[in-house]
Design an enzyme around this catalytic site. Structure first.
Site, PDB file in Angstrom:
ATOM      1  N   GLU A 103       0.816  -1.199   0.000  1.00  0.00           N
ATOM      2  CA  GLU A 103       0.000   0.000   0.000  1.00  0.00           C
ATOM      3  C   GLU A 103       0.853   1.253   0.000  1.00  0.00           C
ATOM      4  OE1 GLU A 103      -3.853  -2.032   2.017  1.00  0.00           O
ATOM      5  OE2 GLU A 103      -2.825  -0.506   3.174  1.00  0.00           O
ATOM      6  N   CYS A 119       3.621   8.332   0.770  1.00  0.00           N
ATOM      7  CA  CYS A 119       4.081   7.390   1.788  1.00  0.00           C
ATOM      8  C   CYS A 119       4.171   6.040   1.085  1.00  0.00           C
ATOM      9  CB  CYS A 119       3.057   7.365   2.916  1.00  0.00           C
ATOM     10  SG  CYS A 119       3.381   6.117   4.161  1.00  0.00           S
ATOM     11  N   CYS A 126       6.225  -7.008   7.651  1.00  0.00           N
ATOM     12  CA  CYS A 126       7.372  -6.512   8.413  1.00  0.00           C
ATOM     13  C   CYS A 126       7.737  -7.554   9.464  1.00  0.00           C
ATOM     14  CB  CYS A 126       7.040  -5.185   9.095  1.00  0.00           C
ATOM     15  SG  CYS A 126       8.426  -4.509  10.056  1.00  0.00           S
ATOM     16  N   CYS A 130       6.103  -4.895  15.985  1.00  0.00           N
ATOM     17  CA  CYS A 130       5.659  -3.925  17.001  1.00  0.00           C
ATOM     18  C   CYS A 130       4.188  -4.214  17.300  1.00  0.00           C
ATOM     19  CB  CYS A 130       5.850  -2.496  16.503  1.00  0.00           C
ATOM     20  SG  CYS A 130       7.557  -2.165  16.020  1.00  0.00           S
ATOM     21  N   CYS A 133       1.103  -2.233  15.673  1.00  0.00           N
ATOM     22  CA  CYS A 133       1.142  -1.986  14.223  1.00  0.00           C
ATOM     23  C   CYS A 133       0.483  -3.102  13.432  1.00  0.00           C
ATOM     24  CB  CYS A 133       2.603  -1.823  13.794  1.00  0.00           C
ATOM     25  SG  CYS A 133       2.814  -1.658  12.017  1.00  0.00           S
ATOM     26  N   GLY A 176       6.484  -2.062   6.112  1.00  0.00           N
ATOM     27  CA  GLY A 176       7.853  -2.561   6.185  1.00  0.00           C
ATOM     28  C   GLY A 176       8.810  -1.680   6.950  1.00  0.00           C
ATOM     29  N   GLU A 177       9.947  -2.273   7.276  1.00  0.00           N
ATOM     30  CA  GLU A 177      11.024  -1.557   7.951  1.00  0.00           C
ATOM     31  C   GLU A 177      12.113  -1.307   6.895  1.00  0.00           C
ATOM     32  OE1 GLU A 177      12.061  -0.071  10.826  1.00  0.00           O
ATOM     33  OE2 GLU A 177      13.978   0.110   9.806  1.00  0.00           O
ATOM     34  N   SER A 208      12.018   6.097   7.578  1.00  0.00           N
ATOM     35  CA  SER A 208      11.603   5.952   8.979  1.00  0.00           C
ATOM     36  C   SER A 208      11.967   4.564   9.479  1.00  0.00           C
ATOM     37  CB  SER A 208      10.088   6.158   9.083  1.00  0.00           C
ATOM     38  OG  SER A 208       9.649   5.913  10.397  1.00  0.00           O
ATOM     39  N   SER A 231      11.154   5.980  15.004  1.00  0.00           N
ATOM     40  CA  SER A 231       9.916   5.745  15.753  1.00  0.00           C
ATOM     41  C   SER A 231      10.301   5.376  17.171  1.00  0.00           C
ATOM     42  CB  SER A 231       9.128   4.603  15.107  1.00  0.00           C
ATOM     43  OG  SER A 231       8.849   4.933  13.772  1.00  0.00           O
ATOM     44  N   LEU A 232      10.060   6.274  18.086  1.00  0.00           N
ATOM     45  CA  LEU A 232      10.527   6.081  19.463  1.00  0.00           C
ATOM     46  C   LEU A 232       9.473   5.339  20.290  1.00  0.00           C
ATOM     47  CD1 LEU A 232      13.172   6.793  20.707  1.00  0.00           C
ATOM     48  CD2 LEU A 232      12.115   8.866  21.622  1.00  0.00           C
ATOM     49  N   ASN A 309      -3.683   4.989  15.842  1.00  0.00           N
ATOM     50  CA  ASN A 309      -4.759   4.666  14.897  1.00  0.00           C
ATOM     51  C   ASN A 309      -5.268   3.286  15.264  1.00  0.00           C
ATOM     52  OD1 ASN A 309      -4.620   6.968  13.150  1.00  0.00           O
ATOM     53  ND2 ASN A 309      -2.674   6.156  12.405  1.00  0.00           N
ATOM     54  N   CYS A 352      -0.909   5.629   9.384  1.00  0.00           N
ATOM     55  CA  CYS A 352       0.240   4.928   9.965  1.00  0.00           C
ATOM     56  C   CYS A 352      -0.215   3.683  10.713  1.00  0.00           C
ATOM     57  CB  CYS A 352       0.940   5.796  10.996  1.00  0.00           C
ATOM     58  SG  CYS A 352       1.615   7.289  10.353  1.00  0.00           S
TER      59      CYS A 352
HETATM   60  N1  SAH Z   1       8.959   0.487  10.020  1.00  0.00           N
HETATM   61  C1  SAH Z   1       9.160   1.887  10.032  1.00  0.00           C
HETATM   62  C2  SAH Z   1       8.298   2.626   9.031  1.00  0.00           C
HETATM   63  C3  SAH Z   1       6.878   2.163   8.856  1.00  0.00           C
HETATM   64  S1  SAH Z   1       5.813   2.403  10.248  1.00  0.00           S
HETATM   65  C4  SAH Z   1       8.971   2.456  11.426  1.00  0.00           C
HETATM   66  O1  SAH Z   1       8.492   1.732  12.298  1.00  0.00           O
HETATM   67  O2  SAH Z   1       9.339   3.600  11.628  1.00  0.00           O
HETATM   68  C5  SAH Z   1       5.485   4.153  10.101  1.00  0.00           C
HETATM   69  C6  SAH Z   1       5.057   4.794  11.399  1.00  0.00           C
HETATM   70  O3  SAH Z   1       3.775   4.337  11.801  1.00  0.00           O
HETATM   71  C7  SAH Z   1       5.986   4.525  12.586  1.00  0.00           C
HETATM   72  O4  SAH Z   1       6.338   5.729  13.215  1.00  0.00           O
HETATM   73  C8  SAH Z   1       5.139   3.702  13.522  1.00  0.00           C
HETATM   74  O5  SAH Z   1       5.511   3.904  14.871  1.00  0.00           O
HETATM   75  C9  SAH Z   1       3.761   4.233  13.215  1.00  0.00           C
HETATM   76  N2  SAH Z   1       2.671   3.349  13.600  1.00  0.00           N
HETATM   77  C10 SAH Z   1       2.651   2.012  13.562  1.00  0.00           C
HETATM   78  N3  SAH Z   1       1.452   1.550  13.991  1.00  0.00           N
HETATM   79  C11 SAH Z   1       0.708   2.633  14.317  1.00  0.00           C
HETATM   80  C12 SAH Z   1      -0.633   2.825  14.781  1.00  0.00           C
HETATM   81  N4  SAH Z   1      -1.421   1.785  15.007  1.00  0.00           N
HETATM   82  N5  SAH Z   1      -1.048   4.086  14.983  1.00  0.00           N
HETATM   83  C13 SAH Z   1      -0.260   5.147  14.714  1.00  0.00           C
HETATM   84  N6  SAH Z   1       0.996   5.038  14.235  1.00  0.00           N
HETATM   85  C14 SAH Z   1       1.469   3.785  14.049  1.00  0.00           C
HETATM   86 FE1  SF4 Z   2       7.416  -2.838  11.282  1.00  0.00          FE
HETATM   87 FE2  SF4 Z   2       7.401  -0.164  11.628  1.00  0.00          FE
HETATM   88 FE3  SF4 Z   2       5.175  -1.635  12.015  1.00  0.00          FE
HETATM   89 FE4  SF4 Z   2       7.185  -1.830  13.731  1.00  0.00          FE
HETATM   90  S1  SF4 Z   2       5.959   0.014  13.328  1.00  0.00           S
HETATM   91  S2  SF4 Z   2       6.033  -3.553  12.867  1.00  0.00           S
HETATM   92  S3  SF4 Z   2       8.936  -1.647  12.372  1.00  0.00           S
HETATM   93  S4  SF4 Z   2       6.246  -1.362  10.084  1.00  0.00           S
END
Ligand code: SAH
Ligand code: SF4
Length: 389
Positions: A103, A119, A126, A130, A133, A176-177, A208, A231-232, A309, A352
């Site tokens: 996507e 984006c 991935c 996390c 996510c 993806g990462e 990111s 992403s902290l 989200n 996101c």
């Molecule tokens: N893998 C990379 C990039 C893709 S995720 C990363 O983790 O940075 C892109 C962003 O979406 C990241 O900052 C992640 O923390 C955020 N994200 C993931 N799941 C989310 C959710 N359910 N709600 C809001 N942001 C989310």
């Molecule tokens: Fe992968 Fe980024 Fe989602 Fe974590 S937040 S599972 S690194 S896509």
């Protein structure tokens, strides 16, 4: 006890797609080295600048089109679905040549402004898992190749615009990462930023990462070097390891060390994303710890607060608005640059962490053409040019 090395997703590389090299990831020097007829810069330009594409295919001689069809893979991702959101963004579902889907999100700035942020995805799924996510819940299917990533961007530019690369901002915040697929992602960035090609700027490309320190340290030394976002999402190792397993390999202190070594050029900023999870990481103490952890990075950063989200694959909730504002205000008081990001495309699950697609049945060997469905598919046309008769 930590799991054996082979079970740690951050130690493993993702499966790769096999096959001939993609035409979309070949630089002029690669075309020359492989014996492509014609002037390599010219062939590269015709491939990469979408505004030179014609309905009938690539604007190249029959001989060159035949060579490309015989020596390279000209498959392009195909836009299968468009989901416009009330906020002006559009979620796109793209089909890859082997049937998998990824996507992307098209986010125009504002009416009349030609600039658009895309984006984009770097992997199918991935590996990093996390817990908040949706993509993480899918697991890893495979890396996108550099050609697929370039193709993703070119198809979006061609079909949704703008066709001028200088008006395109790219954020690798889709599925993806990206640092788990660094070779392909960096190759794609190199191609997209090549001056003879579509002319994107590394200043306007953001990668990111969830904090894959080995990747951050490699990317720091690469040219072209995109902007970095981290992403902290938590402020103690205990909390971060609970929601982001990658923290067990590289904890907050180690991540900070890698960021200290990332030399910022003039006008560059580090971007931090912080997903606010109600009752988990949204207290004022978290805000204090976040500011303390940023320390002297506070002068050269932006923090994007992203209220969770919500989606069916995770039980976390979005904090109440007052709590989001209090968190932002506290960071601001402590000298941080803060933006609250209402993720775009929420109503179409394009925001996101909501990007997830079940893998479709594979259709190996089948390159989808676009006959009768909008703009040219140079891949199909070039392939046709290579056929005898
Ligand atoms: N893998 C990379 C990039 C893709 S995720 C990363 O983790 O940075 C892109 C962003 O979406 C990241 O900052 C992640 O923390 C955020 N994200 C993931 N799941 C989310 C959710 N359910 N709600 C809001 N942001 C989310
Ligand atoms: Fe992968 Fe980024 Fe989602 Fe974590 S937040 S599972 S690194 S896509």
């Amino acid at each position: 006890m930590p799991p054996p090395t082979s079970d740690r997703p951050w130690d493993r590389s993702a499966p790769e797609r096999e096959g001939p090299p993609s035409a979309w990831a070949l630089l002029p020097e690669d075309l020359a080295a492989r014996g492509c007829p014609g002037r390599p810069e010219h062939v590269f330009l015709r491939l990469q600048r979408t505004r030179t594409w014609r309905e009938e295919g690539l604007f190249l001689s029959r001989e060159i089109r035949a060579w490309l069809a015989a020596h390279a893979d000209l498959a392009l991702p195909e836009i299968l679905e468009r989901h416009p959101s009330a906020d002006g963004s559009t979620k796109l579902v793209l089909g890859l040549a082997d049937g998998h889907r990824v996507e992307a999100v098209h986010m125009p700035r504002s009416e009349g402004d030609p600039r658009v942020t895309y984006c984009v995805s770097s992997q199918v799924g991935c590996a990093l898992g996390c817990t908040f996510c949706a993509t993480g819940a899918m697991g890893i299917v495979r890396n996108l190749t550099a050609g697929e990533i370039v193709g993703e961007v070119l198809v979006l530019m061609r079909q949704l615009g703008p066709q001028l690369g200088e008006n395109v901002n790219l954020v690798f915040m889709g599925m993806g990462e990206p640092l788990h697929n660094l070779a392909h992602v960096h190759r794609a960035i190199t191609v997209l930023c090549h001056p003879e090609g579509s002319g994107l700027s590394p200043w306007r490309i953001t990668v990111s990462t969830a904090g894959l320190v080995s990747g951050i340290e490699k990317l720091a030394r690469m040219t072209p070097r995109p902007q970095l976002a981290v992403s902290l999402n938590a402020t103690t190792d205990e909390a971060r390891s609970a929601t982001m397993p990658v923290n067990r390999a590289w904890n907050l202190a180690r991540l900070r060390q890698a960021l200290d070594a990332w030399e910022l050029k003039r006008h560059e900023r580090l971007l931090f994303e912080y997903v606010l999870l109600a009752g988990v990481n949204d207290s004022l103490e978290d805000a204090d710890r976040l500011a303390a952890w940023l320390g002297d990075l506070r002068h050269r950063h932006n923090v994007n607060l992203i209220p969770m989200n919500e989606h069916p694959r995770a039980g976390f909730r979005e904090p109440a608005e007052a709590r989001v504002q209090a968190f932002a205000a506290r960071l601001h008081q402590l000298g941080c640059f803060v933006t609250v990001r209402r993720s775009r495309g929420r109503d179409v699950q394009g925001a996101c962490g909501q990007l997830v697609r079940p893998a479709a049945a594979p259709v190996f060997g089948k390159v989808r053409g676009s006959a009768g469905r909008g703009p040219a598919d140079p891949a199909a046309a070039a392939a046709a040019a290579g056929r005898p008769g």
